[in-house]
Scaffold this motif. Structure first.
Motif: not given
Length: 256
Positions: A102-104, A150-155, A214-216, A220-222
């Motif tokens: 995750l370099p971003r 609360v908006t979080v990644s779905s990864a 697309h939540a960071l 970074t995006e997961l």
């Protein structure tokens, strides 16, 4: 033997100190409040005198890209230089599963810079890559909250209990350096949004959780492999339910 734990008063540090102390080792919980500061170099030579093992659990006070990189590079250089003088035989650092993928993320780039210093130091070392702690769930929710949403990644991610992390750190301190990286994670993967929603529900927190691919996370995006350990990882035994049932009574989404 003498073991110095940098960040020894924090969440993982205090638990690791307790585990090693009960085994009869001379354990120093080093922290800025106790006069040992890796960023300024204050107190390092005295603290490390006679130490065979150093565990670095310190974290940056700021997660802003420039500040966090400066912290881990400066603190890392100061600590490793002091360890060379003291003749430390094993340097152990706690880092993050997926940091290299995750370099971003400015924070994760800083952790990779810290790891590079360790690898090039000449001091025998072990780097432990851990997944996120269950104890971070409230902070993840809070950082992603706007109003009541609360908006979080779905990864996927595979969080672990801090007690299981401390068990690993204590075991590594009493083992030979591997001069490489080992991974640790919790017993099962979850969609981040689903576990955050479950946590808030159990905590009687009414906020609504939305999963967004697309939540960071840390800038970074997961994807579904970003924060999940690979084959051969050491897996903790504490489930989310067991952790929640025995966690300190700080169960609002803000305070966990």
């Amino acid at each position: 033997m003498k073991i110095v734990i940098i960040g020894g008063t924090g969440l993982i540090g205090s638990k690791t100190v307790a585990r090693l102390s009960v085994k009869g080792h001379d354990v120093l919980a080093a922290s800025p409040s106790g006069g040992v500061n890796t960023f300024t170099g204050e107190g390092l030579d005295k603290a490390l005198a006679g130490a065979e093992v150093v565990i670095d659990l310190a974290n940056s006070p700021s997660f802003e890209d420039k500040a966090v990189l400066e912290f881990f590079e400066t603190a890392g250089k100061n600590l490793l230089a002091a360890e060379k003088v003291a003749g430390v035989k094993h340097h152990i650092a706690l880092s993050i599963v997926g940091a290299e993928r995750l370099p971003r993320s400015g924070y994760l780039r800083a952790k990779m810079a810290q790891e590079k210093l360790i690898r090039e130091s000449g001091i025998p070392y072990t780097i432990v890559h851990s997944t996120q702690f269950f104890e971070f769930l409230g902070g993840i929710a809070q950082s992603a909250t706007v109003g009541d949403t609360v908006t979080v990644s779905s990864a996927y991610f595979q969080p672990i209990a801090s007690d299981d992390v401390a068990d690993v750190m204590a075991d590594v301190a009493l083992s030979q350096p591997i001069n490489g990286v080992m991974e640790i994670g919790g017993p099962e993967p979850f969609r981040m949004n689903e576990l955050v929603a479950r946590f808030l529900q159990l905590a009687n927190d009414p906020r609504k959780v939305i999963g967004d691919p697309h939540a960071l996370y840390f800038g970074t995006e997961l994807d579904d492999r970003s924060l999940v350990p690979g084959a051969g990882a050491r897996i903790g035994s504490t489930s989310f339910e067991d952790w929640f049932d025995h966690a300190p009574p700080r169960r609002s989404g803000v305070a966990a």
